[in-house]
Write a protein that holds these residues in place. Structure first.
Motif, short mmCIF file in Angstrom:
data_model
loop_
_atom_site.label_atom_id
_atom_site.label_comp_id
_atom_site.label_asym_id
_atom_site.label_seq_id
_atom_site.Cartn_x
_atom_site.Cartn_y
_atom_site.Cartn_z
N TYR A 159 0.83 -1.20 0.00
CA TYR A 159 0.00 0.00 0.00
C TYR A 159 0.87 1.25 0.00
O TYR A 159 1.76 1.40 0.83
N TYR A 160 0.60 2.14 -0.94
CA TYR A 160 1.38 3.38 -1.08
C TYR A 160 0.57 4.55 -0.54
O TYR A 160 -0.38 5.00 -1.18
N LEU A 161 0.92 5.04 0.66
CA LEU A 161 0.24 6.18 1.26
C LEU A 161 0.89 7.46 0.75
O LEU A 161 2.10 7.63 0.82
N THR A 162 0.08 8.37 0.23
CA THR A 162 0.61 9.60 -0.34
C THR A 162 0.98 10.61 0.74
O THR A 162 0.68 10.44 1.91
N GLY A 163 1.60 11.71 0.31
CA GLY A 163 1.98 12.78 1.23
C GLY A 163 2.54 13.95 0.47
O GLY A 163 2.67 13.92 -0.75
N ILE A 164 2.89 15.01 1.18
CA ILE A 164 3.47 16.19 0.54
C ILE A 164 4.82 15.86 -0.07
O ILE A 164 5.15 16.29 -1.18
N THR A 165 5.62 15.09 0.66
CA THR A 165 6.96 14.74 0.19
C THR A 165 7.00 13.25 -0.14
O THR A 165 6.99 12.41 0.75
N GLU A 166 7.04 12.94 -1.42
CA GLU A 166 7.14 11.57 -1.88
C GLU A 166 8.45 11.41 -2.65
O GLU A 166 9.37 12.22 -2.51
N GLY A 167 8.53 10.37 -3.45
CA GLY A 167 9.77 10.11 -4.16
C GLY A 167 10.18 11.22 -5.11
O GLY A 167 11.35 11.62 -5.14
N SER A 168 9.22 11.74 -5.87
CA SER A 168 9.54 12.78 -6.86
C SER A 168 10.12 14.02 -6.21
O SER A 168 11.13 14.58 -6.67
N GLU A 169 9.49 14.47 -5.12
CA GLU A 169 9.97 15.66 -4.43
C GLU A 169 11.34 15.43 -3.79
O GLU A 169 12.21 16.32 -3.81
N THR A 170 11.55 14.22 -3.27
CA THR A 170 12.84 13.92 -2.65
C THR A 170 13.95 13.89 -3.68
O THR A 170 15.04 14.43 -3.44
N ILE A 171 13.70 13.29 -4.83
CA ILE A 171 14.71 13.27 -5.89
C ILE A 171 15.03 14.69 -6.34
O ILE A 171 16.21 15.04 -6.57
N PHE A 172 14.01 15.52 -6.48
CA PHE A 172 14.22 16.92 -6.87
C PHE A 172 15.13 17.63 -5.88
O PHE A 172 16.06 18.36 -6.26
#
Length: 211
Positions: A159-172
């Motif tokens: 289960y993938y729980l969303t949030g403000i900071t996910e993988g895309s934001e962290t990579i950025f």
């Protein structure tokens, strides 16, 4: 926050590459391992202040991180999984998430090794990563126990729980500190705060869903 929106854009080229690799003998776990190795090289580059080399390696590592799942979906299964239609597996999902979190924290640790004057803010950011990671994984454990399913970010092993900071934001943000290393304290403070907000949001979500 952006993962679900970016997924349709990312999936098409990754699936094309995965189809091209089908039958080559390259397994999803090989791709995961190679991506993690590139991540280690990126960390080493940051430790030696080779910032742009680290940037290229971070991007390459994350491409591998997205590609492993696509390869799993398009590769003929091994004989020990006779009923499977692909090489998707719980073990592959386990390898993927462990390597992801080691990668994220390892990049920040390496940055602090190369620039010890920023060690305090690096420690703060890793602390915030622990919050997002633990709230994410703890929720997934309970969701699996309750047979919940959520695939907005694409088909996942859990289960993938969303949030403000996910993988895309962290990579950025990891790329941002490679390009603007002098701004690390400000970047860490802002992104760390957003990570804490994400953690709080997930805790409140868990309270609503599991309470």
């Amino acid at each position: 926050m952006l993962d679900a929106s970016l997924r349709p854009l990312i999936d098409k080229p990754l699936n094309a590459i995965a189809r091209a690799l089908s039958g080559s003998g390259i397994t999803p776990n090989m791709v995961t391992g190679f991506g993690f190795f590139l991540g280690l090289l990126a960390a080493a580059s940051l430790a030696f202040k080779l910032d742009y080399a680290a940037l290229v390696l971070i991007l390459a590592s994350r491409i591998m991180d997205g590609l492993d799942g696509a390869v799993a979906r398009h590769t003929i299964p091994r004989s020990r999984h006779p009923g499977a239609k692909s090489q998707e597996s719980d073990l592959g999902g386990y390898y993927d998430i462990v390597s992801d979190f080691l990668f994220y924290s390892g990049i920040i640790l390496a940055f602090a090794i190369g620039r010890p004057e920023h060690a305090l803010m690096a420690a703060f950011l890793i602390f915030c990563f622990v919050g997002t990671g633990s709230s994410f994984l703890a929720y997934a454990i309970i969701a699996a126990k309750q047979n919940r399913n959520h695939e907005q970010q694409g088909k996942k092993s859990f289960y993938y729980l969303t949030g403000i900071t996910e993988g895309s934001e962290t990579i950025f943000v990891l790329c941002l500190i490679c390009v603007f290393p002098a701004w690390f304290p400000q970047i860490a403070a802002i992104f760390g705060g957003l990570c804490l907000m994400t953690t709080l949001g997930r805790v409140l979500q868990a309270r609503r869903d599991f309470g």
